[in-house]
Enzyme design. Sequence first.
Site, PDB file in Angstrom:
ATOM      1  N   ARG A 104       6.120   5.630   5.963  1.00  0.00           N
ATOM      2  CA  ARG A 104       5.500   4.422   5.771  1.00  0.00           C
ATOM      3  C   ARG A 104       5.765   3.530   6.809  1.00  0.00           C
ATOM      4  O   ARG A 104       6.903   3.156   7.374  1.00  0.00           O
ATOM      5  CB  ARG A 104       6.267   3.806   4.625  1.00  0.00           C
ATOM      6  CG  ARG A 104       5.827   2.463   4.254  1.00  0.00           C
ATOM      7  CD  ARG A 104       6.301   1.897   2.818  1.00  0.00           C
ATOM      8  NE  ARG A 104       5.697   2.560   1.843  1.00  0.00           N
ATOM      9  CZ  ARG A 104       5.472   1.889   0.679  1.00  0.00           C
ATOM     10  NH1 ARG A 104       6.324   0.902   0.340  1.00  0.00           N
ATOM     11  NH2 ARG A 104       4.840   2.676  -0.363  1.00  0.00           N
ATOM     12  N   GLN A 134       0.023   7.491  -3.496  1.00  0.00           N
ATOM     13  CA  GLN A 134      -0.245   6.661  -4.943  1.00  0.00           C
ATOM     14  C   GLN A 134      -1.482   7.035  -5.517  1.00  0.00           C
ATOM     15  O   GLN A 134      -1.660   7.451  -6.716  1.00  0.00           O
ATOM     16  CB  GLN A 134      -0.374   5.132  -4.290  1.00  0.00           C
ATOM     17  CG  GLN A 134      -0.940   4.142  -5.518  1.00  0.00           C
ATOM     18  CD  GLN A 134       0.537   4.156  -6.529  1.00  0.00           C
ATOM     19  OE1 GLN A 134       1.645   3.919  -6.116  1.00  0.00           O
ATOM     20  NE2 GLN A 134       0.065   4.333  -7.605  1.00  0.00           N
TER      21      GLN A 134
HETATM   22  N1  NVA Z   1      -1.289  -3.070  -1.200  1.00  0.00           N
HETATM   23  C1  NVA Z   1       0.269  -2.922  -1.358  1.00  0.00           C
HETATM   24  C2  NVA Z   1       0.709  -1.852  -2.165  1.00  0.00           C
HETATM   25  C3  NVA Z   1       2.142  -1.637  -2.253  1.00  0.00           C
HETATM   26  C4  NVA Z   1       2.543  -0.463  -2.958  1.00  0.00           C
HETATM   27  C5  NVA Z   1       1.197  -3.185  -0.053  1.00  0.00           C
HETATM   28  O1  NVA Z   1       0.336  -2.808   0.915  1.00  0.00           O
HETATM   29  O2  NVA Z   1       1.633  -4.151   0.103  1.00  0.00           O
HETATM   30  N1   CP Z   2       3.498   1.633  -5.290  1.00  0.00           N
HETATM   31  C1   CP Z   2       4.314   1.689  -4.166  1.00  0.00           C
HETATM   32  O1   CP Z   2       4.059   2.446  -3.351  1.00  0.00           O
HETATM   33  O2   CP Z   2       5.330   1.252  -4.536  1.00  0.00           O
HETATM   34  P1   CP Z   2       6.636   1.054  -3.394  1.00  0.00           P
HETATM   35  O3   CP Z   2       6.309   0.062  -2.444  1.00  0.00           O
HETATM   36  O4   CP Z   2       7.756   0.516  -4.200  1.00  0.00           O
HETATM   37  O5   CP Z   2       6.989   2.210  -2.640  1.00  0.00           O
END
Ligand code: NVA
Ligand code: CP
Length: 305
Positions: A104, A134
């Site tokens: 991530r 997701q």
């Molecule tokens: N669009 C959001 C998704 C979090 C799971 C973000 O990138 O923060």
């Molecule tokens: N939906 C999702 O990716 O959640 P987190 O940011 O908690 O991992």
Amino acid sequence: MAQHFLTGAELTPSELSSVLARAADLKANRAELAASRGKFAAKTVALIFERPSTRTRMSSEIAVHELGGHPMVLSGETMQLSRGESIKDTALVTSRFAHAIGIRTGSHATVETLAAEASIPVFNLLTEEHHPCQALADLLTLQERFGTLEGLRLAYVGDGNNVTASLMVLGALAGMTVAVATPDGYAPAPTAVELAESVATAGGAVELTGDAQQAAAEADAIYTDVWVSMGDADSEAKKSDLFAYQLNSALMSHAKPTAIALHCLPAHPDEEITADVLYGQQSAVFDQAENRLHVQKALLEHLLG
Ligand code: NVA
Ligand code: CP
């Protein structure tokens, strides 16, 4: 060549069906699978987090554990990455130790470099441009509710972000119509729309509109996500631009009576989604969250063979 999962477009339609079918099987037979651990024995999956996470961290770590492997969770801050070591060298070194890398991070280019330099599979745990793990969980949730994906209409309302991009790519690949309603200036990235169109199977399509009710009309599901994503500047102007795209019961009434409400979480109740919809009878949001675990296992099996 290692197989990667960076946007979801790497999967063929039949691989996507197999991953989702396997995820459903793993969900139904979770205890049985735990008893048959071994396939992943002596396999280590490096899970690098350069951004906060609750669901992705938990589902990935538990998935590797339940498959019988070792999840090595690494915070970007505690790695030499934080002191300037290159992604290339991180890829080369991690490939000598581990069997796959989940990451991530911010820029999608980072994941692409990691995949180009690694000799083991790399999978995307969220970038600012894509969030394909997701979307796999979202498709499993839709498949559970409706029995099939082909021909479904999924409306997405709000900010055209990473979650929107992955829904378009994997939704089109699965033969769904993904109708995206955003205000001017918040449309999904043209590259993501092009990618979705390039992998669309029969019946798969992306529709872009400025009208939330038009997207929601006769939809099987309406999806939204936060108005301010990680890495975005928090701005009252953005929230006010997006206010008309809130997922609320009035918008749900434009969808089919059988429609479900979706959100990847974390949510801001009464901002992008009203609390009555988030926690109401049409919500499938917490099934989506649970399904992150089951699809993560199926994806790991697919990538690691
Ligand atoms: N669009 C959001 C998704 C979090 C799971 C973000 O990138 O923060
Ligand atoms: N939906 C999702 O990716 O959640 P987190 O940011 O908690 O991992």
